[in-house]
Design a protein around this motif. Structure first.
Motif, mmCIF file in Angstrom:
data_model
loop_
_atom_site.group_PDB
_atom_site.id
_atom_site.type_symbol
_atom_site.label_atom_id
_atom_site.label_comp_id
_atom_site.label_asym_id
_atom_site.label_seq_id
_atom_site.Cartn_x
_atom_site.Cartn_y
_atom_site.Cartn_z
ATOM 1 N N THR A 25 -4.439 4.489 -45.671
ATOM 2 C CA THR A 25 -4.405 5.939 -45.756
ATOM 3 C C THR A 25 -3.677 6.500 -44.550
ATOM 4 O O THR A 25 -3.712 5.934 -43.466
ATOM 5 N N ASP A 43 -6.305 11.449 -44.612
ATOM 6 C CA ASP A 43 -6.938 10.512 -45.547
ATOM 7 C C ASP A 43 -6.253 10.373 -46.897
ATOM 8 O O ASP A 43 -6.845 9.890 -47.849
ATOM 9 N N GLN A 44 -4.993 10.824 -46.962
ATOM 10 C CA GLN A 44 -4.245 10.641 -48.213
ATOM 11 C C GLN A 44 -3.840 9.176 -48.337
ATOM 12 O O GLN A 44 -3.510 8.558 -47.334
ATOM 13 N N PRO A 45 -3.880 8.630 -49.568
ATOM 14 C CA PRO A 45 -3.406 7.254 -49.741
ATOM 15 C C PRO A 45 -1.949 7.142 -49.290
ATOM 16 O O PRO A 45 -1.146 8.043 -49.559
#
Ligand code: ARG
Length: 573
Positions: free
Chosen positions: A292, A296-298
């Motif tokens: 991530t 916290d975005q992939p």
């Protein structure tokens, strides 16, 4: 292989099983070198809790069950097992090594290992970092071959991509002959900077460079020919550096980025079909689990940009597939700068999702630390410009010539010794620190004749040769028998038995510095022996034969060890 530590490990495991049950037969016995014995086993301390017994009691039980043939055991401190071999065992094992062409390490490997190393960029300079991946990778290749694995070297040359648009235009501007001559001479970096400058400041040039890219990608014959020449002449420079260094890479090992170009569309298709890749904002992406970014975005591994272009990651995925499917690799080592760690973690994760990598087919990033200047920053010349590698290597040779003693050799012999010492110093400096740590490039330190340096080991080897020369004895004719009297003879013989394990460690752990540390200890053990135990003037012939045998075996181990490090040894120094 009768490596002393392995012998002890086996015996302690047998004793553990006899004392506490079969389930302890695979326990790590924690064998370590010791000040008070040859080795110590620390397993009693780690096991005590689980067995709910006092560590000393556990140690006593192991000692009681231990096979003590040729071995004495003593429980000491809170529960250490001090283990000391009998002199006759050591002498017998050393004698077996003397008679063994494989020095205790028969080839036994079963793996096909692809080693991706060196990998300079044709569009930029080959810098000191590439020197280090070249040197470390080459030793890994030699060590894997030595243990009997099948080795496939892959030089993942940076020979493709959009910068070639501007590079080809610049080449046309200055004229082929002039441009190619400069590339072969190692002027690639300046060439790149000039092209870049024109690209940034001259709109006409920028336009031409942009139009050139699709011509290259589309296979326009004229453009391809120019690109091909660009690469050919740049490779001449790389080959010149390889030849100076004496590394084993050849043109046959080149598998540059361009080679994968025809496979990229298919790789994307396969990944999309398998549900590994998906479209995200027009780009085809793999989202390996566990990665991530900020917020916290992939984190995506972009394998096809929204404009249809492919990138570095796509090429690396294609390379993994090719190495597994076509080359049949079951182990792939990437000897590449530590700064690319995230890239490789994500690429490997993507390849696992695709099923190309799994428990039996593994890839590993052998992270290479930076080489620093004395100011602690990335290594540069005094003027701040980056360094031309051929000039750096030439300087090593010139400085080496000042270090080696003047023994009245004629100038060509002297030059040859200087070359071997200079290159040995540079290579050993790269190899003797763990591959992922940084180190400061310092000619004075790496060329020192004392301490853990290449020249020290070359010198130690040359000195053993001089013993045989003085006695007019061929080291290959020496047969012993080895008998041990003096403590320095015993210490040297015991040290000699560790060669196989040291080489094995280079291959299985990808850690060349372990072999360096071993050879350095060996050279020191020999020095102590040589100072305490006259060889040619030994008190009687039996002792003389034994000491000659120890010297001959040390010579063979040092020569073979240095050869695995790619370091040549002058006959004299
Ligand atoms: N398969 C790979 N990506 N190998 C490493 C390539 C290194 C790259 N050319 C660089 O100089 O940074």
């Amino acid at each position: 292989m009768t490596d002393p530590q392995l012998v002890l490990a086996e015996r302690v495991q047998q004793a553990l099983a006899a004392a506490f049950g079969q389930e302890y037969a695979t326990e790590d016995p924690l064998i370590r070198p010791s000040q008070f014995a040859d080795y110590q086993a620390n397993v009693a301390l780690s096991l005590a809790k689980r067995l709910r017994r006092a560590p000393r009691e556990v140690a006593q039980a192991v000692a009681g069950a231990l096979d003590t043939t040729d071995l004495t055991v003593e429980v000491s401190g809170p529960g250490f097992l001090n283990l000391t071999f009998g002199d006759t065992w050591i002498a017998r094992q050393a004698q077996l090594r003397l008679e063994d062409e494989h020095l205790g390490l028969p080839p036994h490997g079963t793996h096909t290992v692809v080693i991706d190393y060196s990998a300079p960029n044709a569009a930029k300079e080959m810098h000191v970092g590439h020197l280090r991946t070249t040197i470390v990778g080459d030793t890994l290749a030699r060590a894997h071959e030595r243990v009997g694995n099948r080795v496939i070297r892959q030089n993942h040359l940076g020979d493709w991509g959009t910068p070639f648009g501007m590079l080809i235009e610049h080449l046309i501007d200055i004229g082929e002959e002039e441009a190619l001559g400069r590339l072969a001479a190692g002027d690639g970096n300046a060439f790149y900077q000039e092209a870049r400058h024109k690209f940034d400041t001259d709109p006409d040039f920028e336009e031409r460079a942009r139009r050139r890219v699709p011509l290259l990608q589309g296979g326009d014959p004229d453009t391809l020919r120019l690109w091909q020449e660009f690469i050919e002449y740049t490779k001449r420079y790389f080959n010149h550096v390889y030849a100076m260094l004496g590394v084993t890479l050849t043109d046959d090992d080149i598998a540059g980025e361009s080679m994968y170009n025809p496979m990229l569309a298919d790789v994307c298709e396969e990944l999309e079909h398998a549900g590994v890749a998906q479209l995200s904002e027009g780009a085809l992406c793999v989202f390996p689990p566990g990665f991530t970014g900020r917020d916290d975005q992939p984190l995506p591994l972009i394998i096809r940009k929204s404009d249809g272009g492919y990138g570095y990651a796509t090429t690396d995925l294609a390379a993994i597939r090719y190495r597994v499917r076509d080359l049949k690799a079951d182990r792939i080592l990437y000897v590449v700068g530590a700064t690319q760690a995230l890239h490789f973690q994500m690429v490997f994760a993507g390849a696992r999702m695709a099923g190309w990598l799994h428990d039996d087919i593994r890839a590993e990033h052998v992270q290479i630390g930076s080489v620093l200047g004395s100011d602690g920053k990335m290594f540069k010349t005094r003027s701040g410009a980056s360094i031309k590698l051929t000039e750096l290597l030439e300087e090593a040779v010139v400085r080496a010539e000042a270090v080696i003693a003047d023994r009245g050799y004629d100038s060509s012999v002297r030059r040859q010794i200087a070359r071997q010492v200079g290159m040995g110093a540079v290579k050993y400096a790269d190899l003797s620190v763990s591959h992922d740590s940084e180190y400061v490039f310092d000619f004075d330190r790496m060329l020192a004749l004392t301490g853990n340096t290449g020249p020290y080991l070359q010198y130690a080897t040359a000195r053993i040769r001089s013993i045989f020369r003085t006695g007019s004895i061929d080291p290959a004719s020496v047969t012993g028998p080895i008998v041990l009297g003096h403590p320095a003879e015993r210490a040297l013989a015991l040290q000699l038995l560790g060669f196989g394990a040291a080489v094995e460690a280079v291959a299985t752990l990808s850690e060349p510095h372990r072999l360096c540390a071993y050879l350095f200890d060996l050279a020191q053990a020999f020095t102590t022996f040589y100072e305490g135990c006259p060889v040619l003037k030994a008190e009687d012939d039996e002792v003389r034969q034994s000491r000659l045998a120890l010297s001959a075996l040390t010579l063979r181990v040092l020569l073979q060890g240095l050869d695995l490090l790619g370091i040549e040894v002058p006959e004299r120094m």
